[in-house]
Design a protein around this motif. Sequence first.
Motif, PDB file in Angstrom:
ATOM      1  N   ALA A 193      35.363 -12.213  42.243  1.00  0.00           N
ATOM      2  CA  ALA A 193      35.837 -12.849  40.935  1.00  0.00           C
ATOM      3  C   ALA A 193      35.133 -13.423  40.187  1.00  0.00           C
ATOM      4  CB  ALA A 193      37.164 -12.887  40.428  1.00  0.00           C
ATOM      5  N   LEU A 194      34.641 -14.564  41.379  1.00  0.00           N
ATOM      6  CA  LEU A 194      33.635 -15.599  40.746  1.00  0.00           C
ATOM      7  C   LEU A 194      32.393 -14.969  40.256  1.00  0.00           C
ATOM      8  CD1 LEU A 194      32.863 -18.019  40.318  1.00  0.00           C
ATOM      9  CD2 LEU A 194      32.717 -18.438  43.171  1.00  0.00           C
ATOM     10  N   ALA A 195      31.907 -14.452  41.565  1.00  0.00           N
ATOM     11  CA  ALA A 195      30.548 -13.469  41.446  1.00  0.00           C
ATOM     12  C   ALA A 195      30.198 -12.347  39.795  1.00  0.00           C
ATOM     13  CB  ALA A 195      30.143 -12.068  41.992  1.00  0.00           C
ATOM     14  N   ARG A 196      31.999 -12.301  39.386  1.00  0.00           N
ATOM     15  CA  ARG A 196      31.905 -11.479  38.625  1.00  0.00           C
ATOM     16  C   ARG A 196      31.620 -12.313  37.444  1.00  0.00           C
ATOM     17  NH1 ARG A 196      37.485  -7.645  36.831  1.00  0.00           N
ATOM     18  NH2 ARG A 196      36.673  -6.982  34.992  1.00  0.00           N
ATOM     19  N   GLU A 197      31.935 -12.950  37.489  1.00  0.00           N
ATOM     20  CA  GLU A 197      31.962 -14.492  36.177  1.00  0.00           C
ATOM     21  C   GLU A 197      30.194 -15.145  36.411  1.00  0.00           C
ATOM     22  OE1 GLU A 197      33.424 -19.167  36.004  1.00  0.00           O
ATOM     23  OE2 GLU A 197      34.102 -18.159  37.063  1.00  0.00           O
ATOM     24  N   ALA A 198      30.166 -15.553  37.526  1.00  0.00           N
ATOM     25  CA  ALA A 198      28.183 -15.441  37.559  1.00  0.00           C
ATOM     26  C   ALA A 198      27.759 -14.437  36.727  1.00  0.00           C
ATOM     27  CB  ALA A 198      27.836 -15.691  38.881  1.00  0.00           C
ATOM     28  N   VAL A 199      27.889 -13.085  36.558  1.00  0.00           N
ATOM     29  CA  VAL A 199      27.153 -11.666  36.710  1.00  0.00           C
ATOM     30  C   VAL A 199      26.868 -12.280  34.592  1.00  0.00           C
ATOM     31  CG1 VAL A 199      26.791  -9.319  36.074  1.00  0.00           C
ATOM     32  CG2 VAL A 199      26.986 -10.392  38.098  1.00  0.00           C
ATOM     33  N   ARG A 200      28.166 -12.172  34.564  1.00  0.00           N
ATOM     34  CA  ARG A 200      28.636 -12.076  32.704  1.00  0.00           C
ATOM     35  C   ARG A 200      27.407 -13.159  32.199  1.00  0.00           C
ATOM     36  NH1 ARG A 200      34.388 -12.032  34.165  1.00  0.00           N
ATOM     37  NH2 ARG A 200      34.884 -13.774  33.997  1.00  0.00           N
ATOM     38  N   LYS A 201      27.592 -14.344  32.578  1.00  0.00           N
ATOM     39  CA  LYS A 201      26.951 -15.988  32.514  1.00  0.00           C
ATOM     40  C   LYS A 201      25.621 -15.399  32.621  1.00  0.00           C
ATOM     41  CE  LYS A 201      31.289 -18.586  32.785  1.00  0.00           C
ATOM     42  NZ  LYS A 201      31.992 -20.164  32.991  1.00  0.00           N
ATOM     43  N   GLY A 228      23.834  -9.077  42.129  1.00  0.00           N
ATOM     44  CA  GLY A 228      24.079  -9.131  43.032  1.00  0.00           C
ATOM     45  C   GLY A 228      25.369  -7.543  42.888  1.00  0.00           C
ATOM     46  N   SER A 229      26.276  -8.660  43.443  1.00  0.00           N
ATOM     47  CA  SER A 229      26.975  -7.048  44.915  1.00  0.00           C
ATOM     48  C   SER A 229      28.085  -6.401  43.267  1.00  0.00           C
ATOM     49  CB  SER A 229      28.133  -6.942  45.739  1.00  0.00           C
ATOM     50  OG  SER A 229      28.530  -8.201  45.564  1.00  0.00           O
ATOM     51  N   GLU A 230      28.290  -7.598  42.245  1.00  0.00           N
ATOM     52  CA  GLU A 230      29.828  -7.318  40.962  1.00  0.00           C
ATOM     53  C   GLU A 230      28.926  -6.805  39.631  1.00  0.00           C
ATOM     54  OE1 GLU A 230      32.359  -7.213  42.656  1.00  0.00           O
ATOM     55  OE2 GLU A 230      31.276  -8.324  44.124  1.00  0.00           O
ATOM     56  N   GLY A 231      29.324  -5.384  39.671  1.00  0.00           N
ATOM     57  CA  GLY A 231      28.308  -4.995  38.573  1.00  0.00           C
ATOM     58  C   GLY A 231      29.278  -4.728  37.465  1.00  0.00           C
ATOM     59  N   GLN A 232      30.696  -5.213  37.665  1.00  0.00           N
ATOM     60  CA  GLN A 232      31.756  -5.297  36.566  1.00  0.00           C
ATOM     61  C   GLN A 232      31.650  -6.357  35.721  1.00  0.00           C
ATOM     62  OE1 GLN A 232      34.454  -2.600  36.857  1.00  0.00           O
ATOM     63  NE2 GLN A 232      34.596  -3.555  34.633  1.00  0.00           N
ATOM     64  N   GLY A 233      30.367  -7.136  36.172  1.00  0.00           N
ATOM     65  CA  GLY A 233      30.507  -8.424  34.795  1.00  0.00           C
ATOM     66  C   GLY A 233      29.203  -7.588  34.190  1.00  0.00           C
ATOM     67  N   VAL A 234      28.260  -7.280  34.582  1.00  0.00           N
ATOM     68  CA  VAL A 234      27.601  -6.300  33.455  1.00  0.00           C
ATOM     69  C   VAL A 234      28.206  -5.185  32.187  1.00  0.00           C
ATOM     70  CG1 VAL A 234      26.018  -4.719  33.055  1.00  0.00           C
ATOM     71  CG2 VAL A 234      26.100  -6.277  35.025  1.00  0.00           C
ATOM     72  N   ALA A 235      29.445  -4.506  33.040  1.00  0.00           N
ATOM     73  CA  ALA A 235      30.066  -4.118  31.817  1.00  0.00           C
ATOM     74  C   ALA A 235      31.262  -4.701  31.139  1.00  0.00           C
ATOM     75  CB  ALA A 235      31.225  -3.026  32.949  1.00  0.00           C
ATOM     76  N   ASP A 236      31.826  -5.697  31.408  1.00  0.00           N
ATOM     77  CA  ASP A 236      32.496  -6.501  30.855  1.00  0.00           C
ATOM     78  C   ASP A 236      31.939  -7.345  29.521  1.00  0.00           C
ATOM     79  OD1 ASP A 236      34.416  -6.937  32.949  1.00  0.00           O
ATOM     80  OD2 ASP A 236      33.923  -9.148  34.418  1.00  0.00           O
ATOM     81  N   VAL A 237      30.417  -7.425  29.868  1.00  0.00           N
ATOM     82  CA  VAL A 237      30.002  -8.023  28.326  1.00  0.00           C
ATOM     83  C   VAL A 237      29.185  -6.852  27.367  1.00  0.00           C
ATOM     84  CG1 VAL A 237      27.962  -9.610  27.528  1.00  0.00           C
ATOM     85  CG2 VAL A 237      29.456  -9.991  30.157  1.00  0.00           C
ATOM     86  N   LEU A 238      28.778  -5.374  28.358  1.00  0.00           N
ATOM     87  CA  LEU A 238      28.592  -4.587  27.011  1.00  0.00           C
ATOM     88  C   LEU A 238      29.254  -4.106  26.183  1.00  0.00           C
ATOM     89  CD1 LEU A 238      26.347  -2.463  29.862  1.00  0.00           C
ATOM     90  CD2 LEU A 238      25.429  -3.993  27.998  1.00  0.00           C
ATOM     91  N   PHE A 239      30.744  -3.942  26.830  1.00  0.00           N
ATOM     92  CA  PHE A 239      31.589  -3.518  25.963  1.00  0.00           C
ATOM     93  C   PHE A 239      32.665  -4.226  25.726  1.00  0.00           C
ATOM     94  CE2 PHE A 239      30.732   0.074  28.632  1.00  0.00           C
ATOM     95  CZ  PHE A 239      30.679   0.947  28.029  1.00  0.00           C
ATOM     96  N   GLY A 240      32.953  -5.825  26.080  1.00  0.00           N
ATOM     97  CA  GLY A 240      33.541  -6.950  24.584  1.00  0.00           C
ATOM     98  C   GLY A 240      34.221  -7.612  25.358  1.00  0.00           C
TER      99      GLY A 240
END
Length: 623
Positions: free
Chosen positions: A397-405, A565-577
Motif C-alpha cells: 500500500a505504501l509503494a502504491r501511494e508512492a507511485v501515485r505521488k 516498481g511492483s505496484e502498478g495499481q498506483g498508475v490506474a488510481d490516478v489515470l481514472f481519478g
Amino acid sequence: METAAATIGMNKMRVFLVSFCLWAAVSRAEYLKYKDPKQPLNTRIEDLMQRMTLEEKIGQMTLIERREASPDAMKQYFIGILLSGGGSVPKPKASAADWMEMVNNIQKAALSTRLGIPMIYGIDAIHGSNNVYKATIFPHNIGLGVTRDPQLIKRIGAATALEVRATVIQYAFSPSISVCRDPRWGRCYESYSEDHMIVQSMTEMIHGLQGDGSKKDIPFVAGKEKVVACAKHFVGDGGTKREIDQNDTVINTKELFSIHMPSYYDSISKGVASVMISYSRWNGEKMHSDRNLITGLLKEKLKFEGIGKLTNPPRLNYTYSVQAGVLAGIDMFMIADHFLDFINNLTLLVKSNVIPMTRIDDAVRRILRVKFVMGLFENPLADPSLQKHLGSQEHMALAREAVRKSLVLLKNGNGPNSPLLPLPKKARKILVAGSHADNLGFQCGGWTMEWQGFSGNNQTEGTTILAAIKRTVDPSTQVVFSENPDASFVKDGGFSHDIVVVGETPYAEKFGESTNLTIAEPGPSTIKNVCGSMKCVVVVVSGRPVVMEPNVNQIDALVAAWLLGSEGQGVADVLFGDYGFSGKLARTWFKSVDQLPMNVGDAHYDPLFPFGFGLTTQPRHHA
C-alpha cells in the motif's frame, strides 16, 4: 580406619577446592569486556582491539561476495563483511527463510572464530529489498524526488529496513544521494534530482533505514528492525564528463561544494553509518585516493565516525590501488573476487611499514563501532518473526501511494477546458497498448532481481499497469490489450479511448549510458499508430526524461511514470481519478539531446517541460 577415612576426606576436599579455584580462574579469564553490553561503547571497542591480530583486523576490512564466503574462508581469514550483488541469491525464488538459513550458516562460521566477531551482511536495497523474491519494489529515486515528500521517503526507508531484516541482512547500500546533472548517465534514476536541495531533503531516507534517535554526526542503528545505511557515492559522481560512469567530474571547488557535497552534510548530521566512495575522479584525481576529501573533509572536518567504503580496487597496479585507498582513509574494501590478493597485499604493505598500523586501527575501530552500535554482538542471528514483513500488504500500500505521488502529468488535452484525464471507469471498450503495459520487469527497471533487471512477469510478484487497469474499470468495460497494434486495428476497434504504455528497457550503471535517449522501437510506432487514430494517453516508463519530439503534438495526454516498481495499481488510481495528479518534475525534460547537459538555472534554458512542471487534477467520484 577413622584416620584413613579422614585423610581421604581431606584429599577430596583439597581436590574440590583446587577444582573450584581453577573454575573460578577460568570464569574470570572468560569475562570479555567487549562481549558485555553493559560496558561503555569505547571500552568494548578498545578491549576487542587489544585482542586482535593484524590478520584479524585486515579480515574486518575485507568485504566479499557471498559466493566466496565458504565457512573455511570465514574462519581462516576472519572476514568481517559480506554482500549479495545484483541477482546473487541462495536459490531461484528464495524465500525469507531460505535467506535466513544461508546468512545464519555464514554467521555461525564467523562466530566460531577465536574472538567470535560477527560479520555484517549487505545488499543493494536500491528501491526496496530488490534482490528478494516477493519483496515490495518501490519506485526508483528519480520518481521519489518528484514527490518532494521527505516523510514519505522516511516511511519507505523504514519499510525497506524491515524487508531487508526479514532476510536477516543488516546492511543496505542505500541511499544514493548523487545529484545527476545529465540524464545520459546510466545511473541517473538512482538520483532524486538535478537540484541538490531536493536530494538533501530526501536524506530523510537514512532515518527510515537506521531509525531516529541519532546524535549529530554519530552512527546510529536502532535495533534489529533497522539496518546500516550507506550514503553514496562520495562525491560528484552525478556530474561526470560525457556522462560516463566512473569518469571525471570537471568542475571547480565552488561547484563541487555547492552542488554535490551538501547532501553529505545532511547524511552525516543524520548519523549515517557508512559512506561509499566513488570511483569517479574530480579534475583528474581519483576520488578513492583523495585523502583531502576522504580524511581531511569527511573524517576530520565533518567528524564522520562511520565506515568509509570502496568498491573493488582496480586490478591495474593493484598493490598501489590498495595502498592509495587505505592511506586516503578508506576503511572497508568490497572485493568482487580474488579477495586473497587484497589481504596479502595489505598485509605486506603494513609489515613493510608502507601503511602504518594506526591507519589499520582507525579503520577497524570504525567497523567495530558500527557493529557494536547496531547490536550485532548481542543479536547476530536471524529473528524468524521478521519474515512476515516481506512483501506485506502494508508495504505494498505504501509503494502504491508512492507511485501515485511520483507520477507527473505533462500534458492533458489541448487546453484547460478540454482535459482528457481523469478517464471514465465506465466505457464500452478501451485499448491498452505498448511494450510496458504488461511487463513487471520493465516497470521495475534495473536493480530488480538481477543487476540489469529483467523482462516479463515471472521473476517476482506485483501488479502490472494492464492488470491494474482491468481491476479499476467498471466490470462492464471491456479492456483489450494489443502490444503493438496497427492503425487499422485502432480505427476499426470501436474503442472509447486508448492507453499506450512505452518506455526504456531495464539497465543499470554503465549499461544505461545513452547518447540519444530515445524510446526504442516499437514504442514510437505504437504511439504513432494509436495516437494518430484516436485520442490517447501515453504513459512513459523510464529512468530519466527521454526524447518525445515530434510526437508530443500527436499525444492528447502524457504521463511520466518513471520506474514505478511492483505496484502498478498506483498508475490506474490516478489515470481514472481515484486520486489526483500532484507530482512536479525534479528533472528538466529536454527537447533534444543536443541541449544536454541542461539544468534549471542555466543561462540557456529552453526545455520541453521545465524543472518543477506538473499539471494537477482533482480526484472525482465515479458513477
